[in-house]
Design an enzyme around this catalytic site. Structure first.
Site, mmCIF file in Angstrom:
data_model
loop_
_atom_site.group_PDB
_atom_site.id
_atom_site.type_symbol
_atom_site.label_atom_id
_atom_site.label_comp_id
_atom_site.label_asym_id
_atom_site.label_seq_id
_atom_site.Cartn_x
_atom_site.Cartn_y
_atom_site.Cartn_z
ATOM 1 N N ASP A 343 59.242 0.966 5.346
ATOM 2 C CA ASP A 343 59.011 1.896 4.237
ATOM 3 C C ASP A 343 58.854 1.140 2.900
ATOM 4 O O ASP A 343 59.418 0.067 2.731
ATOM 5 C CB ASP A 343 60.249 2.810 4.164
ATOM 6 C CG ASP A 343 59.964 4.095 3.430
ATOM 7 O OD1 ASP A 343 58.900 4.192 2.796
ATOM 8 O OD2 ASP A 343 60.819 4.994 3.489
ATOM 9 N N ASP A 454 57.562 7.635 11.807
ATOM 10 C CA ASP A 454 58.893 8.185 11.534
ATOM 11 C C ASP A 454 58.825 9.673 11.217
ATOM 12 O O ASP A 454 57.751 10.224 10.910
ATOM 13 C CB ASP A 454 59.470 7.423 10.319
ATOM 14 C CG ASP A 454 60.985 7.300 10.368
ATOM 15 O OD1 ASP A 454 61.621 8.102 11.067
ATOM 16 O OD2 ASP A 454 61.510 6.398 9.700
ATOM 17 N N ASP A 524 69.306 4.528 14.091
ATOM 18 C CA ASP A 524 69.446 3.731 12.869
ATOM 19 C C ASP A 524 70.764 2.971 12.877
ATOM 20 O O ASP A 524 71.016 2.146 12.017
ATOM 21 C CB ASP A 524 69.418 4.640 11.628
ATOM 22 C CG ASP A 524 68.000 4.868 11.130
ATOM 23 O OD1 ASP A 524 67.073 4.259 11.692
ATOM 24 O OD2 ASP A 524 67.820 5.653 10.182
HETATM 25 C C1 GLA Z 1 64.328 6.017 8.852
HETATM 26 C C2 GLA Z 1 64.186 5.024 9.982
HETATM 27 C C3 GLA Z 1 64.573 3.640 9.483
HETATM 28 C C4 GLA Z 1 63.678 3.272 8.329
HETATM 29 C C5 GLA Z 1 63.771 4.315 7.230
HETATM 30 C C6 GLA Z 1 62.753 4.067 6.149
HETATM 31 O O1 GLA Z 1 65.658 6.178 8.494
HETATM 32 O O2 GLA Z 1 64.944 5.392 11.073
HETATM 33 O O3 GLA Z 1 64.460 2.697 10.517
HETATM 34 O O4 GLA Z 1 62.364 3.156 8.794
HETATM 35 O O5 GLA Z 1 63.551 5.626 7.733
HETATM 36 O O6 GLA Z 1 62.790 5.000 5.148
#
Ligand code: GLA
Length: 706
Positions: A343, A454, A524
């Site tokens: 991101d 995502d 995450d």
């Molecule tokens: C989500 C994804 C992370 C990352 C963030 C970026 O939380 O699971 O791995 O890519 O977005 O904003």
């Protein structure tokens, strides 16, 4: 013959390698389940087709086990189909009309028809013989002039043969805590697993397993099902007052509506079911092999997943060409094969408050676009990948200012924000076209070999007011149909690109997505200890090849737990390996060890990604042990990760699986201890494992030497 029909008894038999699935047409024209499990002769089931009455309060149908459950007449259990006709009648009377048996694929289609209205339902059964699986779905058709409204369109009803098989296994979870295994012994009543969030969700996952009480990894009878759908879904597990255990599943009927115009056909998602008489372990292995052979996109199904680096935990939104190049150099030295920028590379995306939706490169961060970074990454011998979140928009973005009507919403409500963003109304074709256009431009104009797609919040205020009222509840399904259509198109336009499905971690892991996504971001949560239980729950239904796991920093950002580098690597090496830490802060010693571990992973990844998985010991026991063995039983690898040493415990034993009993194997533990044992010995005598201190870990490699 995998499928046959016995005209005399009106019984259909669906045979897989080890199971019989037997259904019949009863006197009332209903299609009934007669048996599912061990192989039996269908003539032994004839008696079950007779009506069995109880009282005027308990209609016959409550003692029967229907394969398709339209709501109408004296049917009161959880229905699988519900409709309202043009004249307001909302009662279905569907009976057997005809059937077709097809070869390659082996398939049975039983057509049911309403006795008055022009509505038909095909019950489709496709046999995956070698894995004892049956893929089921329905096709609902309007064969008349007048439209009707579907209010429920379930994929399948599974009847579990014996009421003793009432132990339900499923996963529950949340962001950063996905896929936690749960077990629950059913008594009479209903237990509902579902998502109403517009995506699969991290809270529950669309699969179930029902077993006898004593079932475990190796023993016991297990019936299971996995639903291929990424939107609102529902699986109702019911034990009726007569002890029948039934599972109804498919698209969630909550807030669902679908207008069936003249000539329309509605195809429900596939719900695949199977049976194992060797516990949950065999269930998982059948599903894993099925996914690798039939579900994962063909272009990459047989190729090893590359070791990737992702900069998210290192840099957050603070990405720029220069610093990414520094990280790329460090990643390349470790043996990384795919470098992914996360991101923050586009629009005004300096944090999560603005810029989402503006898919043009941020010139402050990348003055000359992405090309110099991509070239550098390629020159270092790595592929380049990138993060996107196409279904979303920040209100503070050019996209939202230009198209405020592109989000779901109701005119009298202010849309609820989640992570400061709103959900684009992907049911609209112009939104679909927008996403397809910017994604194909991005991929056509840059040498991108990997997309991390995502989705960071659920759908809310699901309004789509421009369409007639009857069609407004279609959004839950249309969003997903259009999502699948985009992925399918992109995959055909850019077959060399690997796609990963992510929804804040494991919020969109399911068989529906797996037809397009080569892999999933499982969570995450990158704490290598927490990961063990997340990965264990994941492995019940999904294969390790599609499970991405990163090694991150020594002190994890979530739990602030400090873990040794080997433990972190061994935890992540149980799936497809990635690195996601801030390499600028890793010590030289850790970088050296990381390089060695990446090298080791490349030597064993064919076993981890393609082999049979055996869960030898659950992380819940304090000693997690997982084994992977290649198909030919030539090679095996075992990961053992302990929590803490206590009470001066001496070495413990692990008992290996899936090896040829009479063959001799060389056992190498960390390259240090070497011994020779037979497959039978490794299984029955076991292998002693000594772990040291807290978070000790070991990898054991086993090779046949005869
Ligand atoms: C989500 C994804 C992370 C990352 C963030 C970026 O939380 O699971 O791995 O890519 O977005 O904003």
């Amino acid at each position: 013959m995998p499928v046959f029909y016995d005209q005399d008894t009106k019984i259909f038999v669906l045979e897989t390698r080890n199971t019989s699935y037997i259904i019949g047409i009863n006197q009332a024209g209903g299609v009934q389940s007669l048996h599912w499990g061990e192989k039996v002769n269908h003539t032994d089931c004839v008696n079950m087709l007779k009506p069995h009455s109880h009282s005027s309060f308990d209609p016959n149908i409550e003692k029967e086990k229907e394969e398709c459950c339209p709501w109408g007449g004296l049917f009161y259990a959880e229905p699988s189909i519900k409709a309202v006709f043009f004249d307001g009648v909302r009662d279905l009377k569907m009976t057997y009309e005809t059937h077709t048996i097809n070869k390659s694929p082996d398939e049975l289609i039983v057509t049911m028809k309403d006795e008055y209205y022009n509505m038909e339902v095909d019950l489709v059964y496709r046999i995956i013989e070698e894995f004892d699986l049956i893929e089921r779905h329905c096709i609902i058709r309007n064969t008349g002039e007048d439209s009707f409204l579907m209010e429920n369109a379930g994929s399948a009803v599974w009847n579990i043969p014996n009421p003793d098989n009432s132990k339900l296994t499923y996963v529950s979870g949340k962001w950063a805590g996905e896929s936690q295994l749960r077990q629950y012994s059913l008594t009479e009543g209903k237990f509902v697993l579902e998502s109403r969030k517009g995506f699969t969700s991290p809270n529950f996952n669309p699969w179930f397993a029902l077993s006898n009480e004593a079932a475990d990894e190796e023993y016991g009878t297990v019936w299971f099902g996995v639903l291929a759908w990424s939107g609102n879904w529902k699986i109702t597990v019911e034990k009726t007052s007569f002890g029948n255990v039934r599972v109804v599943g498919g698209i969630n009927d909550f807030d669902f509506g679908w207008e069936m115009l003249k000539g329309a056909a509605f195809e429900t998602p596939v719900f695949v079911g199977g049976y194992s008489n060797q516990g949950y372990g065999e269930m998982s292995r059948k599903l894993h092999e099925y996914q690798r052979k039939y579900i994962l996109p063909k272009e990459h199904a047989d190729k090893p997943r590359k070791v990737l680096y992702n900069s998210w935990e290192a840099t957050g939104f603070n990405v720029n060409a220069e610093e990414q190049m520094v990280l790329a150099e460090k990643a390349a030295k470790l043996g990384v094969e795919l470098y992914v920028i996360d991101d923050g590379w586009f629009g005004t995306r300096n944090n999560d408050q603005s810029g989402l939706g503006d898919w043009h490169v941020n010139k402050n961060k990348f003055p000359e676009g992405l090309t110099p970074l991509i070239k550098k990454v390629n020159a270092l011998g790595m592929d380049f990948g990138i993060w996107v979140e196409p279904e979303m928009v920040n209100p503070d973005s050019e996209l939202f200012r230009a198209h405020p009507d592109w989000v779901y919403g109701f005119p009298t409500r202010i849309g609820s924000l989640g992570r400061n963003q709103l959900v684009l109304n992907l049911s609209k074709d112009e939104v679909k076209d927008f996403i397809l256009d910017f994604m194909s431009d991005l991929l056509a104009n840059n040498n991108i070999k990997f997309i991390k797609w995502d989705m960071n919040r659920p759908v809310s205020e699901p309004g789509w007011m421009e369409v007639p009222e009857k069609r407004r509840k279609e959004i839950w399904v249309r969003h997903i149909i259009n999502l699948y259509a985009i992925w399918s198109k992109l995959k055909s336009m850019f077959p060399e690109v690997v796609f990963e499905s992510c929804a804040g971690g494991g919020g969109r892991i399911d068989l529906g997505m797996m037809r397009y996504a080569d892999q999933f971001w499982a969570s995450d949560n990158t704490d290598a200890f927490d990961r063990l239980s997340i990965q264990e729950g994941y492995s019940y239904a999904y294969c390790s090849k599609a499970m991405m796991c990163w090694v991150t920093d020594p002190i994890n950002y979530l739990n602030h737990r400090k873990l040794p580098i080997r433990y972190r690597f061994l935890s992540a090496m149980m799936g497809s390996l990635g690195i996601g830490g801030n390499l600028n802060e890793w010590s030289d010693e850790d970088l050296g060890e990381a390089g060695r571990m990446v090298g080791l992973y490349k030597e064993i990844r064919h076993i981890v990604q393609e082999g049979k998985q055996y869960r030898l010991s659950s992380p819940g026991s304090g000693k997690a042990a997982v084994q992977y063995t290649d198909d030919k039983m030539n090679e095996s690898v075992v990961f053992v990760l302990g929590h803490s040493q206590q009470f001066a415990e001496s070495p413990f034993r692990i008992y290996l699986k899936g090896l040829a009993p009479e063959r001799t194997y060389l056992v190498e533990c960390e390259g240090e201890e070497v011994l020779r044992m037979s497959g039978g010995g490794l299984k029955n005598v076991g292998l002693p494992i000594a772990l040291k201190g807290d978070f000790g870990s070991k990898i054991i490699r086993i090779k046949a030497v005869d």
